[in-house]
Write an enzyme that holds these catalytic residues in place. Structure first.
Site, PDB file in Angstrom:
ATOM      1  CG  HIS A 129      -2.043  -1.011   1.079  1.00 41.14           C
ATOM      2  ND1 HIS A 129      -2.774  -1.452   2.139  1.00 41.14           N
ATOM      3  CD2 HIS A 129      -2.504  -1.708   0.007  1.00 41.14           C
ATOM      4  CE1 HIS A 129      -3.654  -2.347   1.743  1.00 41.14           C
ATOM      5  NE2 HIS A 129      -3.513  -2.527   0.455  1.00 41.14           N
ATOM      6  CB  CYS A 160       7.937  19.769 -12.605  1.00 40.65           C
ATOM      7  SG  CYS A 160       6.545  18.990 -11.767  1.00 40.65           S
ATOM      8  CB  THR A 198      -4.330  -7.554   8.841  1.00 44.84           C
ATOM      9  OG1 THR A 198      -5.199  -6.903   7.919  1.00 44.84           O
ATOM     10  CG2 THR A 198      -4.323  -9.046   8.558  1.00 44.84           C
ATOM     11  CB  SER A 199      -9.332  -5.698  10.622  1.00 44.95           C
ATOM     12  OG  SER A 199      -9.097  -4.886   9.464  1.00 44.95           O
TER      13      SER A 199
HETATM   14  C1  BV8 Z   1      -8.622  -1.947  -5.228  1.00 38.86           C
HETATM   15  C2  BV8 Z   1      -3.066   3.046   2.515  1.00 38.86           C
HETATM   16  C3  BV8 Z   1      -9.304  -2.205  -7.467  1.00 38.86           C
HETATM   17  C4  BV8 Z   1      -3.456   4.464   2.695  1.00 38.86           C
HETATM   18  C5  BV8 Z   1      -5.042   1.616   2.646  1.00 38.86           C
HETATM   19  C6  BV8 Z   1     -16.547  -4.006  -1.575  1.00 38.86           C
HETATM   20  C7  BV8 Z   1     -16.139  -5.315  -1.402  1.00 38.86           C
HETATM   21  C8  BV8 Z   1     -14.791  -5.693  -1.551  1.00 38.86           C
HETATM   22  C9  BV8 Z   1     -13.837  -4.730  -1.881  1.00 38.86           C
HETATM   23  C10 BV8 Z   1     -14.250  -3.433  -2.042  1.00 38.86           C
HETATM   24  C11 BV8 Z   1     -15.578  -3.065  -1.890  1.00 38.86           C
HETATM   25  N1  BV8 Z   1     -15.654  -1.734  -2.098  1.00 38.86           N
HETATM   26  C12 BV8 Z   1     -14.410  -1.252  -2.384  1.00 38.86           C
HETATM   27  C13 BV8 Z   1     -13.569  -2.283  -2.369  1.00 38.86           C
HETATM   28  C14 BV8 Z   1     -12.147  -2.248  -2.649  1.00 38.86           C
HETATM   29  C15 BV8 Z   1     -11.392  -1.649  -1.472  1.00 38.86           C
HETATM   30  C16 BV8 Z   1     -11.736  -2.343  -0.180  1.00 38.86           C
HETATM   31  O1  BV8 Z   1     -11.229  -3.414   0.104  1.00 38.86           O
HETATM   32  N2  BV8 Z   1     -12.611  -1.706   0.636  1.00 38.86           N
HETATM   33  C17 BV8 Z   1     -12.957  -2.336   1.904  1.00 38.86           C
HETATM   34  C18 BV8 Z   1     -13.003  -1.264   3.004  1.00 38.86           C
HETATM   35  C19 BV8 Z   1     -14.311  -3.026   1.730  1.00 38.86           C
HETATM   36  N3  BV8 Z   1     -10.009  -1.884  -1.800  1.00 38.86           N
HETATM   37  C20 BV8 Z   1      -9.363  -1.000  -2.584  1.00 38.86           C
HETATM   38  O2  BV8 Z   1      -9.867   0.026  -3.004  1.00 38.86           O
HETATM   39  C21 BV8 Z   1      -7.953  -1.405  -2.993  1.00 38.86           C
HETATM   40  N4  BV8 Z   1      -7.839  -1.258  -4.405  1.00 38.86           N
HETATM   41  O3  BV8 Z   1      -9.433  -2.763  -4.878  1.00 38.86           O
HETATM   42  O4  BV8 Z   1      -8.430  -1.579  -6.521  1.00 38.86           O
HETATM   43  C22 BV8 Z   1      -9.015  -1.579  -8.755  1.00 38.86           C
HETATM   44  C23 BV8 Z   1      -8.510  -2.362  -9.791  1.00 38.86           C
HETATM   45  C24 BV8 Z   1      -8.286  -1.776 -11.004  1.00 38.86           C
HETATM   46  C25 BV8 Z   1      -8.538  -0.408 -11.210  1.00 38.86           C
HETATM   47  C26 BV8 Z   1      -9.035   0.367 -10.160  1.00 38.86           C
HETATM   48  C27 BV8 Z   1      -9.283  -0.212  -8.921  1.00 38.86           C
HETATM   49  C28 BV8 Z   1      -6.931  -0.516  -2.310  1.00 38.86           C
HETATM   50  C29 BV8 Z   1      -6.997  -0.717  -0.821  1.00 38.86           C
HETATM   51  C30 BV8 Z   1      -5.841   0.028  -0.162  1.00 38.86           C
HETATM   52  C31 BV8 Z   1      -6.395   1.165   0.659  1.00 38.86           C
HETATM   53  N5  BV8 Z   1      -5.288   1.790   1.383  1.00 38.86           N
HETATM   54  N6  BV8 Z   1      -3.995   2.192   3.241  1.00 38.86           N
HETATM   55  C32 BV8 Z   1      -3.261   4.912   4.112  1.00 38.86           C
HETATM   56  O5  BV8 Z   1      -2.716   4.175   4.947  1.00 38.86           O
HETATM   57  O6  BV8 Z   1      -3.648   6.059   4.384  1.00 38.86           O
HETATM   58  S1  BV8 Z   1      -6.022   0.588   3.543  1.00 38.86           S
HETATM   59  C33 BV8 Z   1      -5.643   0.623   5.231  1.00 38.86           C
HETATM   60  O7  BV8 Z   1      -6.557  -0.268   5.892  1.00 38.86           O
HETATM   61  C34 BV8 Z   1      -4.305   0.013   5.562  1.00 38.86           C
HETATM   62  O8  BV8 Z   1      -3.328   0.187   4.611  1.00 38.86           O
HETATM   63  C35 BV8 Z   1      -4.584  -1.439   5.723  1.00 38.86           C
HETATM   64  O9  BV8 Z   1      -4.197  -2.123   4.586  1.00 38.86           O
HETATM   65  C36 BV8 Z   1      -6.047  -1.543   5.712  1.00 38.86           C
HETATM   66  C37 BV8 Z   1      -6.532  -2.558   6.684  1.00 38.86           C
HETATM   67  O10 BV8 Z   1      -6.198  -2.136   7.958  1.00 38.86           O
HETATM   68  P1  BV8 Z   1      -5.388  -3.136   8.936  1.00 38.86           P
HETATM   69  O11 BV8 Z   1      -3.954  -3.047   8.585  1.00 38.86           O
HETATM   70  O12 BV8 Z   1      -6.004  -4.486   8.924  1.00 38.86           O
HETATM   71  O13 BV8 Z   1      -5.626  -2.388  10.297  1.00 38.86           O
HETATM   72  P2  BV8 Z   1      -6.951  -2.399  11.146  1.00 38.86           P
HETATM   73  O14 BV8 Z   1      -6.894  -1.235  12.074  1.00 38.86           O
HETATM   74  O15 BV8 Z   1      -8.139  -2.555  10.250  1.00 38.86           O
HETATM   75  O16 BV8 Z   1      -6.825  -3.742  11.989  1.00 38.86           O
HETATM   76  C38 BV8 Z   1      -5.770  -3.863  12.926  1.00 38.86           C
HETATM   77  C39 BV8 Z   1      -5.830  -5.284  13.442  1.00 38.86           C
HETATM   78  O17 BV8 Z   1      -4.721  -5.501  14.316  1.00 38.86           O
HETATM   79  C40 BV8 Z   1      -7.083  -5.592  14.239  1.00 38.86           C
HETATM   80  O18 BV8 Z   1      -7.592  -6.838  13.830  1.00 38.86           O
HETATM   81  C41 BV8 Z   1      -6.591  -5.642  15.692  1.00 38.86           C
HETATM   82  O19 BV8 Z   1      -7.301  -6.598  16.459  1.00 38.86           O
HETATM   83  C42 BV8 Z   1      -5.166  -6.097  15.501  1.00 38.86           C
HETATM   84  N7  BV8 Z   1      -4.232  -5.669  16.548  1.00 38.86           N
HETATM   85  C43 BV8 Z   1      -4.199  -4.471  17.185  1.00 38.86           C
HETATM   86  N8  BV8 Z   1      -3.152  -4.445  18.059  1.00 38.86           N
HETATM   87  C44 BV8 Z   1      -2.519  -5.649  17.947  1.00 38.86           C
HETATM   88  C45 BV8 Z   1      -3.194  -6.438  16.995  1.00 38.86           C
HETATM   89  N9  BV8 Z   1      -2.809  -7.697  16.688  1.00 38.86           N
HETATM   90  C46 BV8 Z   1      -1.733  -8.184  17.323  1.00 38.86           C
HETATM   91  N10 BV8 Z   1      -1.021  -7.501  18.251  1.00 38.86           N
HETATM   92  C47 BV8 Z   1      -1.391  -6.232  18.581  1.00 38.86           C
HETATM   93  N11 BV8 Z   1      -0.663  -5.564  19.508  1.00 38.86           N
HETATM   94 ZN    ZN Z   2       7.140  17.107 -10.637  1.00 43.11          ZN
END
Ligand code: BV8
Ligand code: ZN
Length: 255
Positions: A129, A160, A198-199
């Site tokens: 990402h 630029c 990851t969630s």
């Molecule tokens: C794409 C970067 C296609 C930016 C991020 C409907 C159904 C299915 C998919 C979709 C849909 N509608 C839209 C989509 C696609 C969408 C998507 O998946 N949406 C979801 C919300 C439904 N995906 C996209 O858009 C992706 N691109 O599909 O493109 C395409 C193809 C061709 C042409 C055009 C388009 C792009 C997705 C990337 C988005 N960018 N981040 C930034 O950071 O600002 S996402 C962001 O959330 C993070 O990067 C990360 O990847 C993501 C998930 O978060 P997690 O890392 O899991 O963190 P979270 O807080 O959720 O969970 C933490 C976990 O850790 C918890 O479970 C917790 O219990 C645990 N934890 C906490 N502490 C600890 C621990 N575990 C162990 N020890 C601890 N101490």
């Molecule tokens: Zn530039």
């Protein structure tokens, strides 16, 4: 199923069982999310203190939001960069560096943009990402590292003069096709896959464990709570990654 959530074996017994699969493995893949950086003091996205809490992802981490209000989007990223700037890797990051040193074909795929895996010394690393410390010019496309904290309210390209954006993948944007292909190859070849902090909600990363499992990998999840993945994995460890991963390294390769 060994080590599955319901079994009442102790955690160390289940870690030893997983270690027996990890020790002989030549190909291992790991997927990490924001949870692995939580013990470094970086809020996760969806936790109670989550980064998304103040904002809805659709409002900020999208191309449309940036086109509409680049200042607000940069304000949010600059706030995150300032928050991350003085944070360090934790024992979970270092445990993965130790695994990389001991496993012939080790691939670490991270969803995190905080750069802590690189800082910890991981080299077999794929930041699917992007990276919050990199910026990309909307005009000339130049990608560079920019570690200024804070950033000027709107940062411009030194080459630029074009407006810069964070070099991260936003919702609705495709992942880099080469990076995705490399990840897919590692997942196909993995004998063991670890899924850490990851969630499992965001695609396509949330499907990686299914891809690996279909290709024959044994899957172990490390998380504080169950996720949509937990019912499918071979091992589910509920606890802090910073405690569990070092224990796994010791159980596998000794102290
Ligand atoms: C794409 C970067 C296609 C930016 C991020 C409907 C159904 C299915 C998919 C979709 C849909 N509608 C839209 C989509 C696609 C969408 C998507 O998946 N949406 C979801 C919300 C439904 N995906 C996209 O858009 C992706 N691109 O599909 O493109 C395409 C193809 C061709 C042409 C055009 C388009 C792009 C997705 C990337 C988005 N960018 N981040 C930034 O950071 O600002 S996402 C962001 O959330 C993070 O990067 C990360 O990847 C993501 C998930 O978060 P997690 O890392 O899991 O963190 P979270 O807080 O959720 O969970 C933490 C976990 O850790 C918890 O479970 C917790 O219990 C645990 N934890 C906490 N502490 C600890 C621990 N575990 C162990 N020890 C601890 N101490
Ligand atoms: Zn530039």
């Amino acid at each position: 199923m060994p080590g599955s959530p319901g079994s009442n074996q102790s955690i160390s017994a289940r870690l030893s069982e997983l270690a027996q699969h990890l020790l002989p493995a030549s190909h291992v893949a790991v997927l990490t999310g924001a949870g692995i950086s939580q013990e470094s003091g970086i809020p996760t996205f969806r936790g109670p203190e989550g980064l998304w809490r103040q904002y809805r992802p659709e409002e900020l981490a999208t191309p449309a939001a940036f086109r509409q209000n680049p200042r607000l989007v940069w304000e949010w990223y600059d706030w995150r960069r300032c928050l991350i700037a003085d944070k360090s890797p934790n024992p979970a990051h270092y445990a993965l560096v130790a695994l990389e040193a001991r496993i012939p074909e080790f691939t670490l795929i991270t969803q995190n943009v905080d750069g802590l895996h690189k800082l910890a010394g991981s080299t077999r690393l794929s930041e699917i990402h992007g990276n919050i410390w990199q910026v990309r010019c909307l005009d000339c496309g130049r990608v560079g590292e920019d570690r200024r904290v804070p950033l000027p309210l709107l940062p411009y390209c030194p080459e630029c003069g074009g407006l810069l954006r964070p070099n991260v993948v936003w919702f609705g944007e495709p992942l880099d096709v080469d990076i995705l292909n490399q990840a897919q190859l590692a997942l196909q070849q993995a004998q063991v896959m670890l899924v850490v902090g990851t969630s499992a909600l965001v695609q396509p990363a949330a499907s990686f464990a299914y891809w690996a499992q279909k290709a024959g990998a044994l899957i172990a999840e490390f998380n504080l709570e169950p996720t949509p993945l937990t019912g499918q994995v071979d091992f589910s460890f509920l606890g802090m990654a910073g405690e569990l991963l070092p224990q796994l390294v010791t159980a596998t390769f000794g102290a």
